[in-house]
Scaffold this motif. Structure first.
Motif, PDB file in Angstrom:
ATOM      1  N   PRO A 180       0.865  -1.210   0.071  1.00  0.00           N
ATOM      2  CA  PRO A 180      -0.136   0.037   0.055  1.00  0.00           C
ATOM      3  C   PRO A 180       0.961   1.275   0.024  1.00  0.00           C
ATOM      4  CG  PRO A 180       0.141  -0.912   2.298  1.00  0.00           C
ATOM      5  CD  PRO A 180       0.786  -2.053   1.381  1.00  0.00           C
ATOM      6  N   ASP A 181       0.768   2.157  -0.734  1.00  0.00           N
ATOM      7  CA  ASP A 181       1.045   3.440  -0.905  1.00  0.00           C
ATOM      8  C   ASP A 181       0.533   4.275  -0.045  1.00  0.00           C
ATOM      9  OD1 ASP A 181      -1.026   4.388  -2.058  1.00  0.00           O
ATOM     10  OD2 ASP A 181      -0.067   5.075  -3.899  1.00  0.00           O
ATOM     11  N   VAL A 182       1.030   5.679   0.361  1.00  0.00           N
ATOM     12  CA  VAL A 182       0.476   6.575   1.179  1.00  0.00           C
ATOM     13  C   VAL A 182      -0.844   6.620   0.746  1.00  0.00           C
ATOM     14  CG1 VAL A 182       2.702   7.697   1.419  1.00  0.00           C
ATOM     15  CG2 VAL A 182       1.137   8.561  -0.408  1.00  0.00           C
ATOM     16  N   PHE A 183      -1.570   6.694  -0.164  1.00  0.00           N
ATOM     17  CA  PHE A 183      -2.885   6.846  -0.681  1.00  0.00           C
ATOM     18  C   PHE A 183      -3.888   5.729  -0.242  1.00  0.00           C
ATOM     19  CE2 PHE A 183      -0.381   9.599  -3.445  1.00  0.00           C
ATOM     20  CZ  PHE A 183      -0.961  10.694  -3.026  1.00  0.00           C
ATOM     21  N   GLY A 184      -3.310   4.646  -0.012  1.00  0.00           N
ATOM     22  CA  GLY A 184      -3.684   3.117   0.055  1.00  0.00           C
ATOM     23  C   GLY A 184      -3.967   2.768  -1.102  1.00  0.00           C
ATOM     24  N   ARG A 185      -3.373   2.923  -1.941  1.00  0.00           N
ATOM     25  CA  ARG A 185      -3.494   1.994  -3.441  1.00  0.00           C
ATOM     26  C   ARG A 185      -2.396   0.874  -3.389  1.00  0.00           C
ATOM     27  NH1 ARG A 185      -2.008   6.698  -7.856  1.00  0.00           N
ATOM     28  NH2 ARG A 185      -0.297   6.805  -6.457  1.00  0.00           N
ATOM     29  N   LEU A 186      -2.836  -0.154  -3.959  1.00  0.00           N
ATOM     30  CA  LEU A 186      -1.976  -1.261  -4.098  1.00  0.00           C
ATOM     31  C   LEU A 186      -0.960  -0.962  -5.086  1.00  0.00           C
ATOM     32  CD1 LEU A 186      -4.111  -4.384  -3.137  1.00  0.00           C
ATOM     33  CD2 LEU A 186      -2.158  -3.615  -1.902  1.00  0.00           C
ATOM     34  N   ILE A 187       0.229  -0.945  -4.955  1.00  0.00           N
ATOM     35  CA  ILE A 187       1.447  -0.829  -5.943  1.00  0.00           C
ATOM     36  C   ILE A 187       2.266  -1.816  -5.965  1.00  0.00           C
ATOM     37  CG2 ILE A 187       3.272   0.718  -6.555  1.00  0.00           C
ATOM     38  CD1 ILE A 187       0.733   2.178  -6.811  1.00  0.00           C
ATOM     39  N   GLY A 188       2.751  -2.386  -7.119  1.00  0.00           N
ATOM     40  CA  GLY A 188       3.548  -3.614  -7.248  1.00  0.00           C
ATOM     41  C   GLY A 188       3.548  -3.922  -8.817  1.00  0.00           C
TER      42      GLY A 188
ATOM     43  N   ASP B 147     -12.090   7.608   1.683  1.00  0.00           N
ATOM     44  CA  ASP B 147     -10.763   7.907   0.825  1.00  0.00           C
ATOM     45  C   ASP B 147      -9.719   7.740   1.879  1.00  0.00           C
ATOM     46  OD1 ASP B 147     -11.538  10.076   2.617  1.00  0.00           O
ATOM     47  OD2 ASP B 147     -11.089  11.429   1.256  1.00  0.00           O
ATOM     48  N   ALA B 148      -9.950   7.550   3.344  1.00  0.00           N
ATOM     49  CA  ALA B 148      -9.146   7.218   4.152  1.00  0.00           C
ATOM     50  C   ALA B 148      -8.121   6.018   3.781  1.00  0.00           C
ATOM     51  CB  ALA B 148      -9.593   6.973   5.703  1.00  0.00           C
ATOM     52  N   ASN B 149      -6.775   6.134   4.123  1.00  0.00           N
ATOM     53  CA  ASN B 149      -5.887   5.087   4.140  1.00  0.00           C
ATOM     54  C   ASN B 149      -6.115   4.164   5.328  1.00  0.00           C
ATOM     55  OD1 ASN B 149      -3.504   3.284   4.377  1.00  0.00           O
ATOM     56  ND2 ASN B 149      -2.152   4.715   3.341  1.00  0.00           N
ATOM     57  N   PRO B 150      -6.615   3.045   5.333  1.00  0.00           N
ATOM     58  CA  PRO B 150      -6.844   2.143   6.392  1.00  0.00           C
ATOM     59  C   PRO B 150      -5.664   1.928   7.575  1.00  0.00           C
ATOM     60  CG  PRO B 150      -6.982   0.761   4.791  1.00  0.00           C
ATOM     61  CD  PRO B 150      -6.814   2.034   4.191  1.00  0.00           C
ATOM     62  N   TYR B 151      -4.556   1.715   6.932  1.00  0.00           N
ATOM     63  CA  TYR B 151      -3.315   1.420   7.821  1.00  0.00           C
ATOM     64  C   TYR B 151      -3.006   2.632   8.835  1.00  0.00           C
ATOM     65  CZ  TYR B 151      -2.362  -2.120   4.368  1.00  0.00           C
ATOM     66  OH  TYR B 151      -2.451  -3.092   3.447  1.00  0.00           O
ATOM     67  N   LEU B 152      -3.079   3.997   8.047  1.00  0.00           N
ATOM     68  CA  LEU B 152      -2.907   4.923   8.707  1.00  0.00           C
ATOM     69  C   LEU B 152      -4.055   5.459   9.809  1.00  0.00           C
ATOM     70  CD1 LEU B 152      -1.233   7.297   6.060  1.00  0.00           C
ATOM     71  CD2 LEU B 152      -0.100   5.706   7.509  1.00  0.00           C
ATOM     72  N   ALA B 153      -5.489   5.145   9.365  1.00  0.00           N
ATOM     73  CA  ALA B 153      -6.525   5.331  10.107  1.00  0.00           C
ATOM     74  C   ALA B 153      -6.417   4.697  11.264  1.00  0.00           C
ATOM     75  CB  ALA B 153      -7.746   5.282   9.633  1.00  0.00           C
ATOM     76  N   PHE B 154      -6.353   3.270  11.013  1.00  0.00           N
ATOM     77  CA  PHE B 154      -6.195   2.457  12.415  1.00  0.00           C
ATOM     78  C   PHE B 154      -5.046   2.749  13.393  1.00  0.00           C
ATOM     79  CE2 PHE B 154      -7.876  -1.366   9.510  1.00  0.00           C
ATOM     80  CZ  PHE B 154      -9.396  -0.761   9.774  1.00  0.00           C
ATOM     81  N   ALA B 155      -3.901   3.271  12.991  1.00  0.00           N
ATOM     82  CA  ALA B 155      -2.836   3.623  13.500  1.00  0.00           C
ATOM     83  C   ALA B 155      -2.940   4.791  14.435  1.00  0.00           C
ATOM     84  CB  ALA B 155      -1.321   3.988  12.589  1.00  0.00           C
ATOM     85  N   ALA B 156      -3.542   5.707  13.625  1.00  0.00           N
ATOM     86  CA  ALA B 156      -3.992   7.110  14.505  1.00  0.00           C
ATOM     87  C   ALA B 156      -4.858   6.584  15.524  1.00  0.00           C
ATOM     88  CB  ALA B 156      -4.587   7.943  13.659  1.00  0.00           C
ATOM     89  N   MET B 157      -5.907   5.890  15.346  1.00  0.00           N
ATOM     90  CA  MET B 157      -6.761   5.665  16.610  1.00  0.00           C
ATOM     91  C   MET B 157      -6.006   4.830  17.713  1.00  0.00           C
ATOM     92  SD  MET B 157     -10.555   4.277  15.179  1.00  0.00           S
ATOM     93  CE  MET B 157     -11.168   3.945  16.637  1.00  0.00           C
ATOM     94  N   LEU B 158      -4.944   4.016  17.437  1.00  0.00           N
ATOM     95  CA  LEU B 158      -4.392   3.377  18.293  1.00  0.00           C
ATOM     96  C   LEU B 158      -3.597   4.118  19.039  1.00  0.00           C
ATOM     97  CD1 LEU B 158      -3.319  -0.095  16.640  1.00  0.00           C
ATOM     98  CD2 LEU B 158      -4.767   0.280  18.714  1.00  0.00           C
ATOM     99  N   ALA B 159      -2.751   5.022  18.226  1.00  0.00           N
ATOM    100  CA  ALA B 159      -1.959   6.072  19.023  1.00  0.00           C
ATOM    101  C   ALA B 159      -2.702   6.946  19.992  1.00  0.00           C
ATOM    102  CB  ALA B 159      -1.332   7.005  17.919  1.00  0.00           C
ATOM    103  N   ALA B 160      -3.800   7.593  19.516  1.00  0.00           N
ATOM    104  CA  ALA B 160      -4.643   8.331  20.273  1.00  0.00           C
ATOM    105  C   ALA B 160      -5.256   7.483  21.772  1.00  0.00           C
ATOM    106  CB  ALA B 160      -5.829   9.167  19.698  1.00  0.00           C
ATOM    107  N   GLY B 161      -5.600   6.396  21.338  1.00  0.00           N
ATOM    108  CA  GLY B 161      -6.343   5.488  22.501  1.00  0.00           C
ATOM    109  C   GLY B 161      -5.311   5.134  23.363  1.00  0.00           C
ATOM    110  N   ILE B 162      -4.125   4.728  22.821  1.00  0.00           N
ATOM    111  CA  ILE B 162      -3.067   4.100  23.949  1.00  0.00           C
ATOM    112  C   ILE B 162      -2.676   5.497  24.712  1.00  0.00           C
ATOM    113  CG2 ILE B 162      -0.686   3.182  24.099  1.00  0.00           C
ATOM    114  CD1 ILE B 162      -2.834   1.179  23.531  1.00  0.00           C
TER     115      ILE B 162
END
Length: 448
Positions: A23-31, A351-366
């Motif tokens: 996944p790139d920064v936009f959440g697209r699959l690149i390869g 349009d959210a990148n799920p990796y970054l959205a999940f990471a942000a939730m965890l960072a804030a919650g922890i």
């Protein structure tokens, strides 16, 4: 699918193509696509390379200036793609094709800390260090149109025909017309290890929602990302097009990506106090962190110019920081009980990148747990109309400024990752500032 099974399928000529992607920064699959035999001979254990500019391009694949990570002065070298063997799966909507997600490493063997998969991995490590596992699930909305992607592009994505003639939230008749496509989505995704709970019509014309079965956040982010690409490919095969824009039409509702999350200790939901029959202290502190820190991490929930058009009063998208049990005007809705008790974050758009959205939730919650924060009393009323509540940023420019100055983001993600994503956001803002839009032409062409 394990590597041994993929090897057997390649040997039996049931699979002849393997996609290695990240996944790139936009959440697209690149390869890239590899022949099955080359994947087994050279890549399965040795990895493969790709140009490191792939994390520093815009959506048009133009290399962007100003990144320390990769630039012309450094010659745009390679990074290494190492497969995550746990992610191997068949793609049933493509012929004889498998896919595997990869993690990114420098030529010196160091993990690329700006890559979305590693950003999420690091937050999962923080949760584990605090004694928790995490469960997450996405609700993903999108609009379906009757033109193909090529036809939509040739027409400038204007005057598109929605798949339904009227709003279809929870309807069963009009969505039945789209059942050949929606059934393909549900069944193909299940076969590709993207477990689906349900699909339904949503509030907008031609809008649909699809819910995933919960999993750990990395598995869920992979599934979410594969679904977005697979859904577009399946729609394209049927002469249709799908958009995951947060707000594709000013006259329509936006598309969200509600995220459900809970923390676990062994087999017990750490958010639930069984003795009291209510949310635990862990839950209250985690939610307190979300309320405090989500505005400064909003870029990870709303990463585009268009994202912020979705945040409108009475639009089903939140605009204020508040929580409640069954109130869709707030940013955080709390649902379920016992093991299903969880926080629903209503801020992210489709349009959210799920990796970054999940990471942000965890960072804030922890952070909320570490700082012994509390979520306060449950909110009652219409949060849209309450001017006393803290508000979300109004634009990508504002969100990037908040992220840049966020002490929490720098502590959780590191300076390099934060500066990288701040610059990514600012490049998008600059591109929009330099663009001449249809709105400007309609407003000013004759009358100014």
């Amino acid at each position: 699918m394990k590597l041994a099974e993929l090897k057997a399928r390649i040997g039996a000529k049931q699979v002849d193509t393997v996609i290695v992607a990240f996944p790139d920064v936009f959440g697209r699959l690149i390869g890239k696509r590899l022949t099955g035999h080359h994947f087994l001979d050279a890549v399965a254990h040795g990895g493969t390379n790709a140009c490191n500019y792939l994390l520093t391009v815009n959506l048009d694949m133009d290399p962007l200036p100003g990144f320390e990570f990769a630039n012309w002065e450094k010659g745009y070298g390679d990074f290494e793609l190492r497969m995550d063997a746990a992610t191997i799966r068949l793609l049933p909507w493509q012929t004889a094709t498998a896919l595997v997600f990869c993690d990114l490493f420098s030529q010196a063997g160091h993990a690329i800390e700006q890559s979305p998969r590693l950003v999420l991995r690091r937050q999962l490590e923080r949760a584990r260090d605090a004694g928790f596992a995490c469960a997450a699930a996405s609700e993903l909305e999108f609009f379906l149109f009757n033109q193909s992607f090529h036809e939509a592009g040739q027409g400038g994505y204007a005057a598109l025909k929605p798949a339904s003639d009227y709003r279809i939230d929870y309807h069963t008749m009009q969505p039945a017309r789209e059942e050949p496509l929606m059934r393909s989505l549900r069944n193909f995704m299940d076969a590709a290890r993207v477990p689906i709970e349900s699909s339904k019509g949503e509030w907008g014309r031609g809008q649909h929602e699809l819910n995933f079965v919960y999993a750990d956040p990395l598995t869920m982010a992979d599934a979410h990302t594969l679904f977005k690409q697979g859904a577009k490919e399946i729609a394209d095969q049927q002469g249709r097009c799908i958009t995951f824009m947060a707000k594709p039409d000013a006259a329509e509702v936006g598309s969200s990506c509600h995220i459900h999350m809970s923390l676990w200790q062994k087999t017990k939901n750490a958010f639930w106090d069984a003795r009291q029959g209510r949310g635990s202290k862990v839950f209250r502190r985690f939610l307190g962190g979300l309320l405090k820190y989500s505005p400064e991490l909003c870029y990870f929930f709303a990463p585009t110019i268009n994202s912020y058009k979705r945040y409108q009063p009475a639009s089903w998208a939140p605009t204020k920081m508040a929580w409640a049990f069954d109130n869709r005007t707030v940013g955080f809705r709390v649902v379920g009980e016992n093991n299903s008790f969880r926080v629903e974050n209503r801020m992210p758009g489709a349009d959210a990148n799920p990796y970054l959205a999940f990471a942000a939730m965890l960072a804030a919650g922890i952070a909320g747990i570490e700082e012994n924060l509390d979520c306060g009393e449950v909110y009652e009323g219409n949060a849209y109309a309450d001017t006393k509540l803290p508000a979300l940023p109004r634009s990508l420019r504002d969100a990037s400024a908040l992220l840049k100055s966020s002490k929490l983001a720098r502590k959780a993600f590191g300076d390099r990752a934060v500066d990288f994503y701040v610059h990514t956001a600012r490049c998008e803002v600059d591109a929009f500032d330099n663009a001449v839009t249809d709105w400007e032409r309609v407003r000013y062409f004759e009358r100014i």
